[in-house]
Write a protein that holds these residues in place. Structure first.
Motif, PDB file in Angstrom:
ATOM      1  N   GLU A 199     -77.980  15.860  42.430  1.00 41.77           N
ATOM      2  CA  GLU A 199     -78.352  14.603  41.798  1.00 41.77           C
ATOM      3  C   GLU A 199     -77.408  14.304  40.630  1.00 41.77           C
ATOM      4  OE1 GLU A 199     -81.594  17.666  40.642  1.00 41.77           O
ATOM      5  OE2 GLU A 199     -79.932  17.459  42.036  1.00 41.77           O
ATOM      6  N   GLY A 200     -76.178  13.911  40.978  1.00 40.59           N
ATOM      7  CA  GLY A 200     -75.154  13.675  39.972  1.00 40.59           C
ATOM      8  C   GLY A 200     -75.513  12.609  38.962  1.00 40.59           C
ATOM      9  N   GLN A 201     -76.347  11.634  39.358  1.00 34.61           N
ATOM     10  CA  GLN A 201     -76.756  10.578  38.430  1.00 34.61           C
ATOM     11  C   GLN A 201     -77.687  11.106  37.349  1.00 34.61           C
ATOM     12  OE1 GLN A 201     -77.778  10.984  41.496  1.00 34.61           O
ATOM     13  NE2 GLN A 201     -79.966  10.642  41.628  1.00 34.61           N
ATOM     14  N   VAL A 202     -78.197  12.316  37.526  1.00 37.39           N
ATOM     15  CA  VAL A 202     -79.010  12.976  36.504  1.00 37.39           C
ATOM     16  C   VAL A 202     -78.177  14.029  35.778  1.00 37.39           C
ATOM     17  CG1 VAL A 202     -81.113  14.296  36.033  1.00 37.39           C
ATOM     18  CG2 VAL A 202     -81.082  12.620  37.895  1.00 37.39           C
ATOM     19  N   ALA A 203     -77.475  14.850  36.554  1.00 38.48           N
ATOM     20  CA  ALA A 203     -76.761  15.995  35.992  1.00 38.48           C
ATOM     21  C   ALA A 203     -75.493  15.613  35.244  1.00 38.48           C
ATOM     22  CB  ALA A 203     -76.416  16.980  37.102  1.00 38.48           C
ATOM     23  N   GLY A 204     -74.838  14.520  35.644  1.00 35.75           N
ATOM     24  CA  GLY A 204     -73.504  14.253  35.133  1.00 35.75           C
ATOM     25  C   GLY A 204     -73.336  12.996  34.319  1.00 35.75           C
ATOM     26  N   VAL A 205     -74.429  12.429  33.808  1.00 37.89           N
ATOM     27  CA  VAL A 205     -74.336  11.178  33.044  1.00 37.89           C
ATOM     28  C   VAL A 205     -74.961  11.377  31.667  1.00 37.89           C
ATOM     29  CG1 VAL A 205     -74.890   8.723  32.986  1.00 37.89           C
ATOM     30  CG2 VAL A 205     -74.493   9.862  35.187  1.00 37.89           C
ATOM     31  N   PRO A 206     -74.192  11.190  30.575  1.00 38.33           N
ATOM     32  CA  PRO A 206     -74.755  11.321  29.225  1.00 38.33           C
ATOM     33  C   PRO A 206     -75.876  10.311  29.002  1.00 38.33           C
ATOM     34  CG  PRO A 206     -72.357  11.241  29.165  1.00 38.33           C
ATOM     35  CD  PRO A 206     -72.754  10.873  30.557  1.00 38.33           C
ATOM     36  N   ASP A 207     -76.897  10.726  28.262  1.00 37.14           N
ATOM     37  CA  ASP A 207     -78.045   9.839  28.062  1.00 37.14           C
ATOM     38  C   ASP A 207     -78.464   9.709  26.603  1.00 37.14           C
ATOM     39  OD1 ASP A 207     -79.098  12.339  27.613  1.00 37.14           O
ATOM     40  OD2 ASP A 207     -80.421  12.339  29.360  1.00 37.14           O
ATOM     41  N   ALA A 208     -77.587  10.143  25.680  1.00 36.99           N
ATOM     42  CA  ALA A 208     -77.888  10.004  24.254  1.00 36.99           C
ATOM     43  C   ALA A 208     -76.594   9.715  23.497  1.00 36.99           C
ATOM     44  CB  ALA A 208     -78.560  11.262  23.724  1.00 36.99           C
ATOM     45  N   VAL A 209     -75.903   8.656  23.911  1.00 38.14           N
ATOM     46  CA  VAL A 209     -74.585   8.342  23.376  1.00 38.14           C
ATOM     47  C   VAL A 209     -74.722   7.546  22.082  1.00 38.14           C
ATOM     48  CG1 VAL A 209     -72.365   7.250  23.839  1.00 38.14           C
ATOM     49  CG2 VAL A 209     -73.674   8.274  25.719  1.00 38.14           C
ATOM     50  N   PRO A 210     -74.081   8.003  21.010  1.00 36.89           N
ATOM     51  CA  PRO A 210     -74.143   7.252  19.743  1.00 36.89           C
ATOM     52  C   PRO A 210     -73.629   5.826  19.909  1.00 36.89           C
ATOM     53  CG  PRO A 210     -73.182   9.436  19.417  1.00 36.89           C
ATOM     54  CD  PRO A 210     -73.299   9.241  20.895  1.00 36.89           C
ATOM     55  N   ARG A 211     -74.287   4.915  19.237  1.00 33.19           N
ATOM     56  CA  ARG A 211     -73.932   3.485  19.236  1.00 33.19           C
ATOM     57  C   ARG A 211     -74.107   2.846  20.613  1.00 33.19           C
ATOM     58  NH1 ARG A 211     -70.385   6.155  16.200  1.00 33.19           N
ATOM     59  NH2 ARG A 211     -68.835   6.256  17.862  1.00 33.19           N
ATOM     60  N   GLN A 212     -74.821   3.529  21.510  1.00 29.80           N
ATOM     61  CA  GLN A 212     -75.135   2.965  22.832  1.00 29.80           C
ATOM     62  C   GLN A 212     -76.618   3.209  23.137  1.00 29.80           C
ATOM     63  OE1 GLN A 212     -72.445   4.165  25.992  1.00 29.80           O
ATOM     64  NE2 GLN A 212     -70.643   3.919  24.708  1.00 29.80           N
ATOM     65  N   ARG A 213     -77.472   2.847  22.186  1.00 30.11           N
ATOM     66  CA  ARG A 213     -78.884   3.168  22.323  1.00 30.11           C
ATOM     67  C   ARG A 213     -79.524   2.455  23.515  1.00 30.11           C
ATOM     68  NH1 ARG A 213     -82.047   2.611  16.770  1.00 30.11           N
ATOM     69  NH2 ARG A 213     -83.680   3.400  18.175  1.00 30.11           N
ATOM     70  N   ALA A 214     -79.192   1.183  23.686  1.00 31.31           N
ATOM     71  CA  ALA A 214     -79.793   0.431  24.791  1.00 31.31           C
ATOM     72  C   ALA A 214     -79.356   0.997  26.136  1.00 31.31           C
ATOM     73  CB  ALA A 214     -79.422  -1.044  24.679  1.00 31.31           C
ATOM     74  N   LYS A 215     -78.062   1.260  26.275  1.00 31.24           N
ATOM     75  CA  LYS A 215     -77.557   1.822  27.525  1.00 31.24           C
ATOM     76  C   LYS A 215     -78.151   3.202  27.776  1.00 31.24           C
ATOM     77  CE  LYS A 215     -73.326   3.216  29.930  1.00 31.24           C
ATOM     78  NZ  LYS A 215     -71.842   3.292  29.847  1.00 31.24           N
ATOM     79  N   SER A 216     -78.243   4.010  26.740  1.00 26.17           N
ATOM     80  CA  SER A 216     -78.790   5.356  26.897  1.00 26.17           C
ATOM     81  C   SER A 216     -80.249   5.305  27.331  1.00 26.17           C
ATOM     82  CB  SER A 216     -78.656   6.143  25.585  1.00 26.17           C
ATOM     83  OG  SER A 216     -77.291   6.374  25.267  1.00 26.17           O
ATOM     84  N   LEU A 217     -80.992   4.332  26.827  1.00 23.40           N
ATOM     85  CA  LEU A 217     -82.387   4.187  27.224  1.00 23.40           C
ATOM     86  C   LEU A 217     -82.493   3.847  28.709  1.00 23.40           C
ATOM     87  CD1 LEU A 217     -85.389   4.068  26.514  1.00 23.40           C
ATOM     88  CD2 LEU A 217     -85.064   1.657  25.864  1.00 23.40           C
ATOM     89  N   VAL A 218     -81.623   2.937  29.177  1.00 25.60           N
ATOM     90  CA  VAL A 218     -81.611   2.581  30.595  1.00 25.60           C
ATOM     91  C   VAL A 218     -81.263   3.809  31.441  1.00 25.60           C
ATOM     92  CG1 VAL A 218     -80.429   1.210  32.347  1.00 25.60           C
ATOM     93  CG2 VAL A 218     -81.083   0.158  30.182  1.00 25.60           C
ATOM     94  N   VAL A 219     -80.261   4.589  30.993  1.00 23.32           N
ATOM     95  CA  VAL A 219     -79.863   5.790  31.735  1.00 23.32           C
ATOM     96  C   VAL A 219     -81.026   6.769  31.819  1.00 23.32           C
ATOM     97  CG1 VAL A 219     -78.383   7.834  31.670  1.00 23.32           C
ATOM     98  CG2 VAL A 219     -77.400   5.577  31.218  1.00 23.32           C
TER      99      VAL A 219
END
Length: 404
Positions: A199-219
């Protein structure tokens, strides 16, 4: 301790280790901090919660580091990235349980596999199509040496009619997986060893990126949905396969998904590799605290202006999307930046930021690569840092004269 202080202390530690060498080291100087490596290994075992971890060799590419990972309790087996690599690891007795992560059409390597009963008993090929079986049959005269195979099942998320995740296997539904499993079992000369769902979309995607709070929440929401959907689908596939075949393993996950992958009762083992070295792309995950362990040092060769220092080389850009996050990061001393005009160059890399004014010609700047394993394609030797000294110099695959 602040991030800047810890990075500057790292620079001092690395510089001291270079100075302590009896002979000058050629640059770039590639280093793995084995203290951090071992601490990362222990943390991965903790996160796997009792499920054995298969080492992803693609993320290391240094035989000594693969052996080091396997020496830790909780690690078992290798997930290799080519059959030729798997054959070499088996021949060198690095490991006797190797799964090739991707289907192979390397006829030369397949010919070597079917000619070696020992290798065939230790190496498992990945398949997702009958054509992969047919290719094996074209390179052997008989089926006397059985070939172990595992079925790669797509682990992407289906949401709103769209597929989210790596474009890997065409097998998604239990019906198609069972059909291929029956073909394997009915075809002479093959053994069905296991199943893989990455499940690369879980294992390989950052989900707490600084200055990208909205995107990280979607991820994070997509990850939660993916974990839930995949758990149901794994169960359905496992139940459909149970009367057909007895599987030796069910592999899943990666460094960024160990908690959720290992929590699935269908999964018998998880995979990790990048979490041992923690490259730049693995800095911003909620699941774990990054502990970088891999660096390369480049010498300052020019001072084109008082506020710019230029290092020699540096353009080790990671594979993938071709976006800015694939560029190497000038890491230590802290506060240095690539320039927008030149970026990371093949023969020179200008750096700006307040430490640039303090750097002298001959000083080293320490970089982190965006991905794990890839920088070692550019060197024959890696220095293993233990404490304040380089404890050992070890060859990479390239250092062994290999290119997989």
């Amino acid at each position: 301790m602040s991030d800047s202080i810890s990075r500057n202390r790292l620079a001092a530690r690395l510089d001291a280790a270079v100075r302590a060498k009896d002979e000058p080291l050629p640059t770039p100087v590639f280093v793995v901090d084995v203290d951090a490596f071992d601490a990362n290994a222990a943390d991965l075992v903790r996160r796997a919660a009792g499920k054995p971890i298969r080492v992803a060799s693609k993320s290391l590419r240094v035989p000594a580091l693969i052996r080091r990972a396997l020496s830790h309790d909780g690690f078992r087996g290798v997930l290799s990235y080519t059959l030729a690599e798997a054959l070499w690891l088996e021949e060198q007795d690095v490991c006797d349980d190797i799964v090739v992560a991707y289907p192979t059409v390397d006829r030369a390597a397949l010919t070597r596999l079917v000619a070696s009963p020992r290798a065939a008993s230790r190496i498992t090929l990945m398949i997702d199509d009958v054509a992969h079986l047919e290719l094996v049959d074209t390179v052997r005269a008989s089926t006397a040496v059985p070939v172990r195979v595992a079925i790669d099942v797509d682990a992407g998320l289906l949401v709103g009619g769209r597929h989210v995740g790596p474009k890997r296997s065409p097998l998604y539904d239990a019906r198609d997986v069972v059909a291929l499993a029956r073909t394997v079992l009915e075809r002479p000369g093959f053994q069905l060893a296991g199943v893989m769902t990455y499940e690369g979309q879980v294992a390989g995607v950052p989900d707490a990126v600084p200055r990208q709070r909205a995107k990280s929440l979607v991820v994070r929401r997509l990850k939660d949905a993916s974990v839930s959907q995949l758990r149901v689908r794994r169960t359905e596939i496992a139940e459909a396969l149970r009367p057909v075949a007895e599987l030796g393993f069910w592999n899943a996950g990666g460094s960024g998904s160990l908690e959720t992958s290992s929590a699935d009762p269908v999964v018998t083992e998880v995979t990790a590799g990048s979490g041992l070295l923690v490259p730049g792309l693995f800095d911003h995950y909620q699941a774990f605290e990054p502990r970088p362990a891999s660096f390369y040092g480049l010498p300052v060769t020019r001072r084109p202006s008082p506020d710019v220092a230029t290092v020699h080389g540096g353009g080790l850009v990671a594979s993938g999307t071709g976006t800015a996050d694939r560029l190497p990061v000038p890491w230590a001393p802290a506060g240095l930046h690539l320039t927008g005009l030149e970026g990371a160059g093949e023969v020179q890399t200008p750096l700006t930021g307040h430490p640039a004014a303090l750097l002298k010609i001959g000083d080293l700047v320490w970089f982190r690569h965006a991905k794990s394993g890839e920088p070692f394609e550019h060197t024959s030797t890696v220095q293993l840092l233990s404490g304040e000294r380089f404890a050992e110099s070890v060859p990479t695959y390239r250092g062994h004269g290999l290119a997989f």
